[in-house]
Design a protein around this motif. Sequence first.
Motif, mmCIF file in Angstrom:
data_model
loop_
_atom_site.group_PDB
_atom_site.id
_atom_site.type_symbol
_atom_site.label_atom_id
_atom_site.label_comp_id
_atom_site.label_asym_id
_atom_site.label_seq_id
_atom_site.Cartn_x
_atom_site.Cartn_y
_atom_site.Cartn_z
ATOM 1 N N ASN A 57 -20.786 29.920 -36.530
ATOM 2 C CA ASN A 57 -20.670 29.402 -35.178
ATOM 3 C C ASN A 57 -21.933 28.612 -34.874
ATOM 4 N N ARG A 58 -21.804 27.288 -34.840
ATOM 5 C CA ARG A 58 -22.961 26.410 -34.635
ATOM 6 C C ARG A 58 -23.531 26.549 -33.232
ATOM 7 N N ALA A 59 -22.678 26.645 -32.225
ATOM 8 C CA ALA A 59 -23.150 26.732 -30.844
ATOM 9 C C ALA A 59 -23.987 27.990 -30.613
ATOM 10 N N ARG A 60 -23.575 29.085 -31.190
ATOM 11 C CA ARG A 60 -24.310 30.345 -31.024
ATOM 12 C C ARG A 60 -25.380 30.549 -32.104
ATOM 13 N N GLN A 61 -25.351 29.708 -33.155
ATOM 14 C CA GLN A 61 -26.249 29.852 -34.307
ATOM 15 C C GLN A 61 -26.127 31.256 -34.903
ATOM 16 N N GLY A 151 -24.052 19.406 -37.040
ATOM 17 C CA GLY A 151 -22.718 19.386 -36.457
ATOM 18 C C GLY A 151 -21.705 18.668 -37.325
ATOM 19 N N ALA A 193 -18.001 28.812 -27.836
ATOM 20 C CA ALA A 193 -19.376 28.296 -27.791
ATOM 21 C C ALA A 193 -20.315 29.223 -27.034
ATOM 22 N N ALA A 194 -19.930 29.719 -25.894
ATOM 23 C CA ALA A 194 -20.860 30.587 -25.153
ATOM 24 C C ALA A 194 -20.124 31.460 -24.165
#
Length: 194
Positions: A57-61, A151, A193-194
């Motif tokens: 998950n890129r948004a949450r790293q 991304g 994402a969040a």
Amino acid sequence: MAMAGLYLLIAPPHFYLFPDPFIIISGLICLGSCVWMASFLFRFDVSLPRDLPLRFNRARQRLYAYNFKYRWWHPFERWHVHPVTYDWCQVRAERWHKRAVTPQGALILKGGVVLSIVEPGTNKVIDRFPLSTMGADEFAWAYICTYMQQGTSALPPPDPPRDHDDVPWYNIGLRLAPKVKWPAEMDAESRTAA
């Protein structure tokens, strides 16, 4: 060993009247070994999940891993899936090579990539996940790193995602194996994402 255990089960009655206890003891050991091995192999076939997916998950790293825990020496206990999540800054890649020689003298070279999870601020490995089970190698690691850092715009389009529960009709072991089922909370977190 299996033949000795089988013979112990179907042996004629006079077999057990031998004055030498070594034969009986060795037969019982063989029988016990055969029962253990058969139960372990059966459990290993039907208890392992159909796949061990990893989610990034890129948004949450974050990295989400479908981690399966078992002990090979104890086939009668409950083996279970233990999904885990780690921060991206804890993930490292390790490349490995293995050489072996067949009885015919041929040299076999194997290799792959393992994702190692380290304690924050150290290089002490606390967990590992094989990336090569997905048919991946160092190029997959480069793809993952580029995705997590830059991304999807920096990457060529990926292949369509595959269903982890889609198995061939002829693979009976995987058909009996449990399906991949993420916990609902982790499934939602790893996809948003969040």
